[in-house]
Design a protein around this motif. Structure first.
Motif, mmCIF file in Angstrom:
data_model
loop_
_atom_site.group_PDB
_atom_site.id
_atom_site.type_symbol
_atom_site.label_atom_id
_atom_site.label_comp_id
_atom_site.label_asym_id
_atom_site.label_seq_id
_atom_site.Cartn_x
_atom_site.Cartn_y
_atom_site.Cartn_z
ATOM 1 N N PHE A 96 8.129 11.461 -7.371
ATOM 2 C CA PHE A 96 7.855 10.775 -8.647
ATOM 3 C C PHE A 96 7.239 11.821 -9.577
ATOM 4 O O PHE A 96 6.106 12.246 -9.371
ATOM 5 C CB PHE A 96 6.874 9.630 -8.452
ATOM 6 C CG PHE A 96 7.505 8.343 -7.994
ATOM 7 C CD1 PHE A 96 7.863 7.371 -8.910
ATOM 8 C CD2 PHE A 96 7.711 8.089 -6.647
ATOM 9 C CE1 PHE A 96 8.426 6.167 -8.495
ATOM 10 C CE2 PHE A 96 8.277 6.894 -6.221
ATOM 11 C CZ PHE A 96 8.639 5.933 -7.158
ATOM 12 N N LYS A 98 6.322 13.083 -13.487
ATOM 13 C CA LYS A 98 6.190 12.791 -14.925
ATOM 14 C C LYS A 98 5.876 14.100 -15.619
ATOM 15 O O LYS A 98 4.885 14.763 -15.284
ATOM 16 C CB LYS A 98 5.049 11.797 -15.155
ATOM 17 C CG LYS A 98 5.286 10.423 -14.582
ATOM 18 C CD LYS A 98 4.064 9.546 -14.886
ATOM 19 C CE LYS A 98 4.087 8.265 -14.112
ATOM 20 N NZ LYS A 98 2.759 7.623 -14.108
ATOM 21 N N VAL A 106 5.390 3.648 -14.568
ATOM 22 C CA VAL A 106 5.923 2.800 -13.495
ATOM 23 C C VAL A 106 5.288 1.424 -13.702
ATOM 24 O O VAL A 106 4.061 1.289 -13.647
ATOM 25 C CB VAL A 106 5.594 3.380 -12.097
ATOM 26 C CG1 VAL A 106 5.982 2.410 -11.004
ATOM 27 C CG2 VAL A 106 6.322 4.712 -11.903
ATOM 28 N N HIS A 109 4.264 -3.474 -9.898
ATOM 29 C CA HIS A 109 5.279 -4.088 -9.028
ATOM 30 C C HIS A 109 4.796 -4.086 -7.583
ATOM 31 O O HIS A 109 3.794 -3.448 -7.250
ATOM 32 C CB HIS A 109 6.593 -3.304 -9.118
ATOM 33 C CG HIS A 109 6.488 -1.914 -8.538
ATOM 34 N ND1 HIS A 109 5.818 -0.891 -9.160
ATOM 35 C CD2 HIS A 109 6.943 -1.391 -7.360
ATOM 36 C CE1 HIS A 109 5.865 0.197 -8.423
ATOM 37 N NE2 HIS A 109 6.528 -0.078 -7.317
ATOM 38 N N ASP A 111 6.385 -3.001 -3.932
ATOM 39 C CA ASP A 111 7.513 -2.203 -3.442
ATOM 40 C C ASP A 111 8.557 -3.032 -2.704
ATOM 41 O O ASP A 111 9.760 -2.792 -2.822
ATOM 42 C CB ASP A 111 7.010 -1.128 -2.466
ATOM 43 C CG ASP A 111 6.247 -0.024 -3.163
ATOM 44 O OD1 ASP A 111 6.461 0.198 -4.371
ATOM 45 O OD2 ASP A 111 5.430 0.623 -2.474
ATOM 46 N N TRP A 127 1.483 8.629 -0.397
ATOM 47 C CA TRP A 127 1.803 9.297 -1.682
ATOM 48 C C TRP A 127 0.996 10.587 -1.734
ATOM 49 O O TRP A 127 -0.235 10.552 -1.837
ATOM 50 C CB TRP A 127 1.437 8.359 -2.825
ATOM 51 C CG TRP A 127 2.004 8.639 -4.188
ATOM 52 C CD1 TRP A 127 3.078 8.008 -4.771
ATOM 53 C CD2 TRP A 127 1.521 9.576 -5.174
ATOM 54 N NE1 TRP A 127 3.278 8.504 -6.040
ATOM 55 C CE2 TRP A 127 2.347 9.456 -6.311
ATOM 56 C CE3 TRP A 127 0.469 10.498 -5.195
ATOM 57 C CZ2 TRP A 127 2.156 10.223 -7.459
ATOM 58 C CZ3 TRP A 127 0.286 11.270 -6.338
ATOM 59 C CH2 TRP A 127 1.125 11.130 -7.454
ATOM 60 N N GLY A 138 -1.493 10.008 -15.514
ATOM 61 C CA GLY A 138 -0.714 8.837 -15.086
ATOM 62 C C GLY A 138 -0.745 8.635 -13.585
ATOM 63 O O GLY A 138 0.289 8.435 -12.947
ATOM 64 N N HIS A 192 -0.497 3.049 0.685
ATOM 65 C CA HIS A 192 -0.489 1.675 0.172
ATOM 66 C C HIS A 192 0.519 0.803 0.895
ATOM 67 O O HIS A 192 1.563 1.249 1.349
ATOM 68 C CB HIS A 192 -0.324 1.614 -1.353
ATOM 69 C CG HIS A 192 1.012 2.006 -1.897
ATOM 70 N ND1 HIS A 192 1.320 3.281 -2.325
ATOM 71 C CD2 HIS A 192 2.147 1.284 -2.129
ATOM 72 C CE1 HIS A 192 2.563 3.320 -2.791
ATOM 73 N NE2 HIS A 192 3.096 2.112 -2.674
ATOM 74 N N HIS A 198 1.055 -2.464 -7.833
ATOM 75 C CA HIS A 198 0.672 -1.150 -8.346
ATOM 76 C C HIS A 198 1.651 -0.679 -9.405
ATOM 77 O O HIS A 198 2.765 -1.195 -9.526
ATOM 78 C CB HIS A 198 0.578 -0.125 -7.207
ATOM 79 C CG HIS A 198 1.902 0.153 -6.549
ATOM 80 N ND1 HIS A 198 2.539 -0.758 -5.749
ATOM 81 C CD2 HIS A 198 2.723 1.236 -6.614
ATOM 82 C CE1 HIS A 198 3.685 -0.249 -5.323
ATOM 83 N NE2 HIS A 198 3.833 0.957 -5.837
ATOM 84 N N SER A 200 1.815 2.753 -12.767
ATOM 85 C CA SER A 200 1.124 3.927 -13.305
ATOM 86 C C SER A 200 1.501 4.102 -14.770
ATOM 87 O O SER A 200 2.573 3.689 -15.208
ATOM 88 C CB SER A 200 1.467 5.184 -12.500
ATOM 89 O OG SER A 200 2.850 5.482 -12.595
ATOM 90 N N ARG A 209 2.899 15.776 -13.549
ATOM 91 C CA ARG A 209 2.306 14.959 -12.481
ATOM 92 C C ARG A 209 3.380 14.789 -11.417
ATOM 93 O O ARG A 209 4.413 14.157 -11.662
ATOM 94 C CB ARG A 209 1.844 13.610 -13.019
ATOM 95 C CG ARG A 209 0.856 12.910 -12.079
ATOM 96 C CD ARG A 209 1.165 11.456 -11.882
ATOM 97 N NE ARG A 209 2.472 11.231 -11.305
ATOM 98 C CZ ARG A 209 2.913 10.059 -10.870
ATOM 99 N NH1 ARG A 209 2.148 8.998 -10.954
ATOM 100 N NH2 ARG A 209 4.132 9.925 -10.359
ATOM 101 N N ALA A 213 6.255 10.359 -2.610
ATOM 102 C CA ALA A 213 5.998 9.053 -1.979
ATOM 103 C C ALA A 213 6.867 8.955 -0.730
ATOM 104 O O ALA A 213 8.099 9.044 -0.826
ATOM 105 C CB ALA A 213 6.343 7.931 -2.952
ATOM 106 N N ARG A 215 7.970 6.727 2.474
ATOM 107 C CA ARG A 215 7.971 5.340 2.974
ATOM 108 C C ARG A 215 8.171 5.361 4.483
ATOM 109 O O ARG A 215 9.222 5.808 4.960
ATOM 110 C CB ARG A 215 9.127 4.540 2.360
ATOM 111 C CG ARG A 215 9.445 4.828 0.901
ATOM 112 C CD ARG A 215 8.369 4.392 -0.038
ATOM 113 N NE ARG A 215 8.769 4.518 -1.434
ATOM 114 C CZ ARG A 215 7.960 4.305 -2.441
ATOM 115 N NH1 ARG A 215 6.691 3.985 -2.244
ATOM 116 N NH2 ARG A 215 8.370 4.427 -3.681
HETATM 117 O O1 LIG Z 1 4.303 7.654 -8.711
HETATM 118 C C1 LIG Z 1 4.058 6.600 -9.307
HETATM 119 O O2 LIG Z 1 3.469 6.589 -10.369
HETATM 120 C C2 LIG Z 1 4.435 5.281 -8.704
HETATM 121 C C3 LIG Z 1 4.926 5.405 -7.318
HETATM 122 C C4 LIG Z 1 5.218 4.098 -6.667
HETATM 123 O O3 LIG Z 1 5.415 3.089 -7.298
HETATM 124 C C5 LIG Z 1 5.261 4.067 -5.218
HETATM 125 O O4 LIG Z 1 5.084 5.112 -4.582
HETATM 126 O O5 LIG Z 1 5.470 2.981 -4.655
#
Ligand SMILES: O=C(O)CCC(=O)C(=O)O
Length: 290
Positions: A96, A98, A106, A109, A111, A127, A138, A192, A198, A200, A209, A213, A215
């Motif tokens: 992710f 920016k 973001v 939401h 996930d 993350w 951010g 998380h 969550h 951003s 930035r 992330a 999963r």
């Molecule tokens: O990197 C972000 O700002 C959001 C990442 C995100 O939504 C996530 O990792 O689930």
């Protein structure tokens, strides 16, 4: 050996997140960022079947050894093991990014809304920050305790500045006072839960930035919508066989890995696109233009 103390694990289950956890040294973090940025320079105009941004933004562990290495780092796995148990699989690794002074955000939401994995607690996201994640750049915002909700209704905004696949946003207003800012130094990470609300804000800082992330699933997780789903075994064993095991890539964007990437993209699209009113490509490339 699980990394987290009992108190940290308790905190994770209470809040639905945990931070900051020290993972990479400053030297390792700088090396990982330099490797990513070299890939960006070398491969941006290469003749890949999909835009480079797409490969970075979803399932990067399939085609980029850097992403697979981060996802298999024993220190990350030690922390994840405290939450999911000893058998760990990587479902996706996603950069992710920016850019400085960019409008990308973001939306708030959960996930698990569009992943086809149900409301499972057999999934967690780690993350890892490769540059400063601060309120100015951010960083993510989490709502404490929100993982105790079911999957709540989301609206698809299809906004160009929202980095998510449909620009999805939870259909309830989240008060600023309910958000915890997840500031991370380079090399630190947060965890998380897939139901934690969550999002951003934009990056108003002078630096990029960059977060990876990752999963994770344990083998009890199941794909409920798509016919087939895939995972990279990271630790322990899989006695359930709910996911097709994939190899970590040996080199960058090999022909085999790109073919596998395409297969996964096609199969996962069924879950990601469920209920969408517009065409949803798996994380639209133009939104991940960085
Ligand atoms: O990197 C972000 O700002 C959001 C990442 C995100 O939504 C996530 O990792 O689930």
């Amino acid at each position: 050996m699980p990394l987290l103390t009992d108190a940290q694990t308790t905190q994770y289950w209470k809040d639905g997140y945990l931070f900051p956890l020290d993972i990479l040294s400053p030297k390792e973090t700088a090396a990982a960022r330099a490797e990513l940025e070299e890939i960006e320079r070398e491969w941006l105009n290469a003749d890949l079947p999909l835009p480079l941004a797409t490969y970075k933004r979803v399932n990067a562990h399939v085609v980029m050894p850097l992403a697979a290495r981060l996802a298999q780092d024993p220190r990350v796995l030690d922390a994840v093991e405290s939450v999911l148990g000893p058998d760990l699989m990587v479902w996706s690794a996603e950069f992710f990014i920016k850019e400085p002074h960019s409008r990308h955000i973001v939306g708030m939401h959960q996930d698990l809304t569009y992943w086809g994995l149900g409301e499972t607690s057999d999934q967690v996201t780690a993350w890892v920050a490769l540059s400063p994640a601060t309120p100015q750049s951010g960083c993510m915002d989490f709502v404490a305790g929100s993982h105790k909700n079911p999957i709540l209704p989301h609206n698809d905004t299809f906004s160009d500045t929202n980095l998510l696949s449909r620009g999805q946003e939870i259909a309830v207003d989240v008060a600023e006072s309910d958000k915890t800012r997840i500031a991370l130094q380079p090399g630190q990470m947060s965890l998380h839960h897939g139901l934690t609300i969550h999002g951003s804000g934009p990056n108003t800082s002078d630096d990029r930035r960059i977060g990876c992330a990752i999963r994770y699933l344990n083998p009890n997780a199941r794909q409920e919508i798509a016919e087939r789903d895939y995972a990279l075994m990271a630790r322990g064993t899989d006695k359930t066989g709910n996911f097709t095991h994939i190899p970590a890539p040996a080199s960058l964007f090999s022909a085999e890995a790109i073919a596998l990437y395409q297969q996964i993209r096609t199969d996962q699209a069924k879950a990601i696109a469920q209920g969408a009113e517009k065409d949803v490509s798996l994380y639209q490339a133009q939104k991940a233009a960085s």
